[in-house]
Design an enzyme around this catalytic site. Structure first.
Site, PDB file in Angstrom:
ATOM      1  N   ASP A  16      16.596 -28.339  19.548  1.00 14.65           N
ATOM      2  CA  ASP A  16      16.734 -26.931  19.957  1.00 14.65           C
ATOM      3  C   ASP A  16      18.161 -26.638  20.407  1.00 14.65           C
ATOM      4  O   ASP A  16      18.679 -25.537  20.228  1.00 14.65           O
ATOM      5  CB  ASP A  16      15.752 -26.672  21.117  1.00 14.65           C
ATOM      6  CG  ASP A  16      15.472 -25.193  21.343  1.00 14.65           C
ATOM      7  OD1 ASP A  16      16.050 -24.357  20.633  1.00 14.65           O
ATOM      8  OD2 ASP A  16      14.691 -24.880  22.252  1.00 14.65           O
ATOM      9  N   HIS A 207       7.655 -24.485  28.051  1.00  8.10           N
ATOM     10  CA  HIS A 207       8.998 -24.433  27.474  1.00  8.10           C
ATOM     11  C   HIS A 207       9.671 -23.171  28.017  1.00  8.10           C
ATOM     12  O   HIS A 207       9.346 -22.065  27.599  1.00  8.10           O
ATOM     13  CB  HIS A 207       8.873 -24.395  25.942  1.00  8.10           C
ATOM     14  CG  HIS A 207      10.176 -24.400  25.210  1.00  8.10           C
ATOM     15  ND1 HIS A 207      10.659 -25.499  24.545  1.00  8.10           N
ATOM     16  CD2 HIS A 207      11.112 -23.438  25.027  1.00  8.10           C
ATOM     17  CE1 HIS A 207      11.822 -25.212  23.975  1.00  8.10           C
ATOM     18  NE2 HIS A 207      12.122 -23.960  24.268  1.00  8.10           N
ATOM     19  N   HIS A 209      13.022 -20.795  29.338  1.00  3.21           N
ATOM     20  CA  HIS A 209      14.446 -20.470  29.205  1.00  3.21           C
ATOM     21  C   HIS A 209      14.918 -19.791  30.490  1.00  3.21           C
ATOM     22  O   HIS A 209      14.130 -19.174  31.201  1.00  3.21           O
ATOM     23  CB  HIS A 209      14.665 -19.548  28.003  1.00  3.21           C
ATOM     24  CG  HIS A 209      14.682 -20.285  26.696  1.00  3.21           C
ATOM     25  ND1 HIS A 209      15.620 -20.072  25.723  1.00  3.21           N
ATOM     26  CD2 HIS A 209      13.872 -21.262  26.219  1.00  3.21           C
ATOM     27  CE1 HIS A 209      15.395 -20.869  24.695  1.00  3.21           C
ATOM     28  NE2 HIS A 209      14.326 -21.598  24.960  1.00  3.21           N
ATOM     29  N   CYS A 240      23.050 -19.438  22.881  1.00  3.40           N
ATOM     30  CA  CYS A 240      23.859 -19.062  21.724  1.00  3.40           C
ATOM     31  C   CYS A 240      25.324 -19.002  22.147  1.00  3.40           C
ATOM     32  O   CYS A 240      25.693 -18.206  22.996  1.00  3.40           O
ATOM     33  CB  CYS A 240      23.420 -17.726  21.157  1.00  3.40           C
ATOM     34  SG  CYS A 240      24.459 -17.237  19.778  1.00  3.40           S
ATOM     35  N   ASN A 249      18.039 -23.050  27.060  1.00  3.88           N
ATOM     36  CA  ASN A 249      16.938 -23.811  27.636  1.00  3.88           C
ATOM     37  C   ASN A 249      17.250 -24.192  29.080  1.00  3.88           C
ATOM     38  O   ASN A 249      18.395 -24.303  29.486  1.00  3.88           O
ATOM     39  CB  ASN A 249      16.743 -25.079  26.821  1.00  3.88           C
ATOM     40  CG  ASN A 249      16.266 -24.789  25.420  1.00  3.88           C
ATOM     41  OD1 ASN A 249      15.179 -24.270  25.221  1.00  3.88           O
ATOM     42  ND2 ASN A 249      17.092 -25.101  24.431  1.00  3.88           N
TER      43      ASN A 249
HETATM   44 MG    MG Z   1      14.093 -23.250  23.487  1.00  2.15          MG
END
Ligand code: MG
Length: 307
Positions: A16, A207, A209, A240, A249
């Site tokens: 990722d 998961h 962010h 990004c 993350n």
């Molecule tokens: Mg992710």
């Protein structure tokens, strides 16, 4: 579960994280990264993706990496595998866990994959069946569970509709993903409680962010609801690089430091992890990574040396 830890970290940096980097990382460097993560005590690693190299050129070396990846009894690898062609490569790679992603948002799914949620799930069904027959474990992500860039806030019931489909397809693990990082602790609690009525909570991962700085409070909300598997990416890799301020993350060091500070054992050596993240930042990527704890530890280290 390993007796030396209370929670299991699922490291997504190699997949990722690196897939979002502007430059490709050499396969040998990726191998070294895996080796370092294993040495730090990371128990689960999402190694790569068997997606078409045309879609994600940064992971075009998936097959080569799998060949040279260090194998150890202390680590379990997984890899994303979106389709039949990917499954053939996945099988060759001898990886025990197959990861699959679907967005619970219809619009997000259409924009990203050019098909509806239903079409995406139906297309994956034969692969899921084959994987089950081959003794491969299925980790299935329900992404954008808290919010979607197109649809806004996502309700728990909308997320549950998709999660139920994943369960019926034979998921061995469900990963509830707040891909945008917009969730709040009460939203996470609702999602976990709802999912836990359909699926064993010990087989649910989170998961998260950190876009809005809520990943750690959301993590603790999940922990208090019984979640014991948490995704994280070393250094917070995965934001990004072209979007200033966009956070990726949750950083693995931040997770380890919080849990260990609370007396919850991760089995991960924080100092070893920090050295790895510094190596990645300084010698490999050559750009600052967003994680907070490794930054603080690095600053402390250089401060100590100056004294
Ligand atoms: Mg992710």
């Amino acid at each position: 579960m390993n007796i030396d830890r209370d929670v299991t970290l699922y490291e997504v940096g190699p997949r990722d994280g690196l897939q979002n980097e502007p430059d490709s990382v050499a396969t040998e460097i990726k191998r070294q990264l895996l080796e370092r993560l294993i040495a730090a005590g990371i128990p689960r690693i999402e190694m790569t993706s068997f997606v078409s190299p045309k879609w994600i050129p940064k992971l075009a070396d998936a097959d080569d990496l799998a060949k040279i990846a260090p194998r150890s009894e202390t680590v379990s690898y997984s890899a994303l595998t979106p389709n039949q062609r990917g499954y053939e490569r996945f099988q060759q790679a001898k990886i025990p866990v197959l990861a699959f992603v679907v967005s619970v948002s219809e619009t997000h799914n259409k924009k990203n994959l050019n098909r509806s949620v239903d079409e995406h799930l139906e297309a994956f069904k034969p692969i899921a069946e084959q994987a089950k027959a081959d003794g491969v474990a299925l980790r299935m992500y329900a992404s954008t569970c808290c919010g979607c860039p197109y649809e806004g806030r996502i309700s728990t019931s909308q997320a549950m509709q998709v999660m139920k489909r994943l369960i019926s397809m034979g998921a061995d693990e469900i990963a509830i993903a707040d891909s945008l990082g917009v969730g709040t602790p009460s939203q996470i609690r609702d999602l976990v409680r709802a999912a836990a009525t359909e699926f064993p909570v010990e087989k649910i991962g989170l998961h998260l962010h950190d876009t809005y700085g809520r990943a750690l409070v959301n993590l603790m909300a999940g922990y208090e609801e019984g979640i014991r598997t948490f995704d994280a990416s070393l250094g917070g890799l995965g934001g990004c690089p072209y979007a200033p301020g966009a956070s990726g993350n949750l950083a693995t060091e931040d997770v380890v430091d919080l849990f260990e500070g609370e007396g919850i054992r991760t089995g991960v050596d924080l100092n070893s992890l920090v050295s790895t993240t510094l190596w990645l930042e300084n010698d490999v990527l050559k750009r600052p990574l967003p994680g907070r704890v490794f930054r603080a530890k690095a600053a402390k280290k250089s401060g100590d040396q100056e004294k």
